[in-house]
Design an enzyme around this catalytic site. Sequence first.
Site, PDB file in Angstrom:
ATOM      1  N   THR A 107     -41.166  12.553 -23.114  1.00 39.03           N
ATOM      2  CA  THR A 107     -41.132  12.626 -21.650  1.00 39.03           C
ATOM      3  C   THR A 107     -41.737  13.936 -21.139  1.00 39.03           C
ATOM      4  O   THR A 107     -41.992  14.072 -19.948  1.00 39.03           O
ATOM      5  CB  THR A 107     -39.684  12.491 -21.108  1.00 39.03           C
ATOM      6  OG1 THR A 107     -38.872  13.465 -21.775  1.00 39.03           O
ATOM      7  CG2 THR A 107     -39.126  11.114 -21.361  1.00 39.03           C
ATOM      8  N   TYR A 147     -24.900   8.357 -19.788  1.00 41.56           N
ATOM      9  CA  TYR A 147     -25.560   9.670 -19.757  1.00 41.56           C
ATOM     10  C   TYR A 147     -24.510  10.783 -19.671  1.00 41.56           C
ATOM     11  O   TYR A 147     -24.502  11.723 -20.476  1.00 41.56           O
ATOM     12  CB  TYR A 147     -26.538   9.740 -18.578  1.00 41.56           C
ATOM     13  CG  TYR A 147     -27.050  11.127 -18.335  1.00 41.56           C
ATOM     14  CD1 TYR A 147     -27.788  11.784 -19.310  1.00 41.56           C
ATOM     15  CD2 TYR A 147     -26.772  11.796 -17.143  1.00 41.56           C
ATOM     16  CE1 TYR A 147     -28.240  13.082 -19.098  1.00 41.56           C
ATOM     17  CE2 TYR A 147     -27.221  13.085 -16.929  1.00 41.56           C
ATOM     18  CZ  TYR A 147     -27.957  13.728 -17.910  1.00 41.56           C
ATOM     19  OH  TYR A 147     -28.386  15.013 -17.704  1.00 41.56           O
ATOM     20  N   HIS A 170     -35.865  10.253  -9.120  1.00 41.42           N
ATOM     21  CA  HIS A 170     -35.135  11.274  -8.346  1.00 41.42           C
ATOM     22  C   HIS A 170     -35.559  11.290  -6.888  1.00 41.42           C
ATOM     23  O   HIS A 170     -36.736  11.100  -6.563  1.00 41.42           O
ATOM     24  CB  HIS A 170     -35.349  12.657  -8.964  1.00 41.42           C
ATOM     25  CG  HIS A 170     -34.780  12.761 -10.342  1.00 41.42           C
ATOM     26  ND1 HIS A 170     -35.537  12.547 -11.464  1.00 41.42           N
ATOM     27  CD2 HIS A 170     -33.526  13.009 -10.768  1.00 41.42           C
ATOM     28  CE1 HIS A 170     -34.767  12.685 -12.526  1.00 41.42           C
ATOM     29  NE2 HIS A 170     -33.542  12.958 -12.133  1.00 41.42           N
ATOM     30  N   ASN A 212     -30.301  10.105 -29.101  1.00 38.58           N
ATOM     31  CA  ASN A 212     -31.103  11.292 -28.785  1.00 38.58           C
ATOM     32  C   ASN A 212     -30.215  12.473 -28.372  1.00 38.58           C
ATOM     33  O   ASN A 212     -30.366  13.581 -28.887  1.00 38.58           O
ATOM     34  CB  ASN A 212     -32.101  10.958 -27.671  1.00 38.58           C
ATOM     35  CG  ASN A 212     -33.191  12.020 -27.547  1.00 38.58           C
ATOM     36  OD1 ASN A 212     -33.439  12.780 -28.484  1.00 38.58           O
ATOM     37  ND2 ASN A 212     -33.830  12.076 -26.406  1.00 38.58           N
ATOM     38  N   THR A 219     -24.185  18.278 -17.156  1.00 44.26           N
ATOM     39  CA  THR A 219     -24.463  17.610 -15.885  1.00 44.26           C
ATOM     40  C   THR A 219     -23.208  17.388 -15.053  1.00 44.26           C
ATOM     41  O   THR A 219     -22.103  17.260 -15.608  1.00 44.26           O
ATOM     42  CB  THR A 219     -25.110  16.231 -16.154  1.00 44.26           C
ATOM     43  OG1 THR A 219     -25.189  15.488 -14.948  1.00 44.26           O
ATOM     44  CG2 THR A 219     -24.318  15.405 -17.150  1.00 44.26           C
TER      45      THR A 219
HETATM   46  N1  UFG Z   1     -31.508   7.944  -3.872  1.00 44.56           N
HETATM   47  C1  UFG Z   1     -31.950   7.050  -2.907  1.00 44.56           C
HETATM   48  N2  UFG Z   1     -33.183   6.491  -3.085  1.00 44.56           N
HETATM   49  C2  UFG Z   1     -33.991   6.767  -4.152  1.00 44.56           C
HETATM   50  C3  UFG Z   1     -33.517   7.679  -5.130  1.00 44.56           C
HETATM   51  C4  UFG Z   1     -32.265   8.252  -4.959  1.00 44.56           C
HETATM   52  O1  UFG Z   1     -31.267   6.763  -1.930  1.00 44.56           O
HETATM   53  O2  UFG Z   1     -35.085   6.194  -4.241  1.00 44.56           O
HETATM   54  C5  UFG Z   1     -30.190   8.564  -3.692  1.00 44.56           C
HETATM   55  C6  UFG Z   1     -29.228   8.271  -4.827  1.00 44.56           C
HETATM   56  O3  UFG Z   1     -28.529   7.080  -4.589  1.00 44.56           O
HETATM   57  C7  UFG Z   1     -28.336   9.510  -4.788  1.00 44.56           C
HETATM   58  C8  UFG Z   1     -29.282  10.616  -4.282  1.00 44.56           C
HETATM   59  O4  UFG Z   1     -30.376   9.960  -3.689  1.00 44.56           O
HETATM   60  O5  UFG Z   1     -27.342   9.350  -3.851  1.00 44.56           O
HETATM   61  C9  UFG Z   1     -29.795  11.502  -5.397  1.00 44.56           C
HETATM   62  O6  UFG Z   1     -30.314  10.653  -6.417  1.00 44.56           O
HETATM   63  P1  UFG Z   1     -31.121  11.215  -7.664  1.00 44.56           P
HETATM   64  O7  UFG Z   1     -31.505  10.044  -8.495  1.00 44.56           O
HETATM   65  O8  UFG Z   1     -32.174  12.150  -7.206  1.00 44.56           O
HETATM   66  O9  UFG Z   1     -30.046  12.097  -8.407  1.00 44.56           O
HETATM   67  P2  UFG Z   1     -28.605  11.674  -8.958  1.00 44.56           P
HETATM   68  O10 UFG Z   1     -27.618  12.327  -8.056  1.00 44.56           O
HETATM   69  O11 UFG Z   1     -28.450  10.249  -9.210  1.00 44.56           O
HETATM   70  O12 UFG Z   1     -28.721  12.315 -10.395  1.00 44.56           O
HETATM   71  C10 UFG Z   1     -28.561  13.654 -10.607  1.00 44.56           C
HETATM   72  C11 UFG Z   1     -29.331  14.040 -11.864  1.00 44.56           C
HETATM   73  C12 UFG Z   1     -28.764  13.356 -13.062  1.00 44.56           C
HETATM   74  C13 UFG Z   1     -27.276  13.595 -13.103  1.00 44.56           C
HETATM   75  C14 UFG Z   1     -26.632  13.148 -11.832  1.00 44.56           C
HETATM   76  C15 UFG Z   1     -25.173  13.411 -11.784  1.00 44.56           C
HETATM   77  O13 UFG Z   1     -30.681  13.718 -11.717  1.00 44.56           O
HETATM   78  O14 UFG Z   1     -29.351  13.872 -14.210  1.00 44.56           O
HETATM   79  O15 UFG Z   1     -27.217  13.870 -10.756  1.00 44.56           O
HETATM   80  O16 UFG Z   1     -24.577  12.362 -11.079  1.00 44.56           O
HETATM   81  F1  UFG Z   1     -26.715  12.906 -14.107  1.00 44.56           F
END
Ligand code: UFG
Length: 334
Positions: free
Chosen positions: A35, A141, A189, A92, A117
């Site tokens: 990656t 994860y 993200h 992994n 995390t």
């Molecule tokens: N979101 C959207 N639309 C998108 C992408 C994300 O609405 O297209 C929202 C998600 O639902 C979430 C927020 O934006 O509420 C942030 O989402 P991300 O995917 O950017 O990040 P996460 O909070 O899901 O994930 C992050 C880290 C992970 C970690 C996690 C802990 O990237 O590695 O926080 O919950 F595990």
Amino acid sequence: MSILVLGGAGYIGSHAVHQLIDAGEQVVIVDNLETGHKEALHPKATFYQGDIRKIDFLRSVFQKESIESVIHFAANSLVGESVEKPLKYFDNNVYGTQVLLQVMAEQNVKQIVFSSTAAVYGEPKVVPIQESEQTKPLNPYGETKLTMEKMCHWASQAHGIKYVSLRYFNVAGARESGEIGEDHRPETHLIPIILEAALEKRSHVTIFGDDYHTPDGTCIRDYVHVVDLIDAHLLALQYLRDGGDSDVFNIGSNQGFSVKEMIHAAREVTGKEIIAKNGERRIGDPSTLVASSTKAKEVLGWNPTKTNARKILEDAWRWHVAHPYGYDKEGIKE
Ligand code: UFG
């Protein structure tokens, strides 16, 4: 002596390598480039391409190089993928760390800083979340990261390996110089997705759920600037060098922003329209994750200076404008 950075070609790992070299450290990188990106490697670092699960390979790196400490970023980190392919994550993240700790014990390397995390907490009972909050991951994860922490704890007892686990909240942004940045494939993200929509690489951003128990109904997250995050790793390394005990720290901003607020802020920073559409909730998403980082500030002396929504978006935007296809010169970024 050198710092061994595992996963040093990835988004966060490459920022660590740049900041370590800026700080005058010698750096050795191991990355399997699954990656990570070759283009993100620092020219002054020594690079070995290989997989940390291959013990002979990893051992040979420790034998060739004079390694003082390890910073470990080499892991899979997509929540959704981990739900579909849990065993890939255990292999992994957990087995990879097991091999690493075994080689460190053999080779007498006694210091490790690694990425954990906010996902170890699951849906927290109290916000802002302190490190003493119960750990109940909602996805594989988070479970693998918690298992890595537990493995480090027991390896620390048996082999004297001291560790610092940094529980990241939502990492975003890029170095101001703009030579490295976030390029995940596929991208999941929020911030890069918003900026790809601003660049019209995507037609719109889908908001995953607008019926959460939050003021505007969308999920609240705590965004931390990647450069501040890496400062925490450098401080953690110094803390271990100074004889600090193994410990766990949250790394976030103590402040939450909703998905809608981030889209709004991105419209201001980019001057672009950015179309947003409401969609279904994403499985496994907690409604609110906000860190208390008081412990990192008090114990490590962490002082984030770039962690605010505007600065994070400005720095990420600079990278995206300069690299609309990520590390590819041209083509379609998924
Ligand atoms: N979101 C959207 N639309 C998108 C992408 C994300 O609405 O297209 C929202 C998600 O639902 C979430 C927020 O934006 O509420 C942030 O989402 P991300 O995917 O950017 O990040 P996460 O909070 O899901 O994930 C992050 C880290 C992970 C970690 C996690 C802990 O990237 O590695 O926080 O919950 F595990």
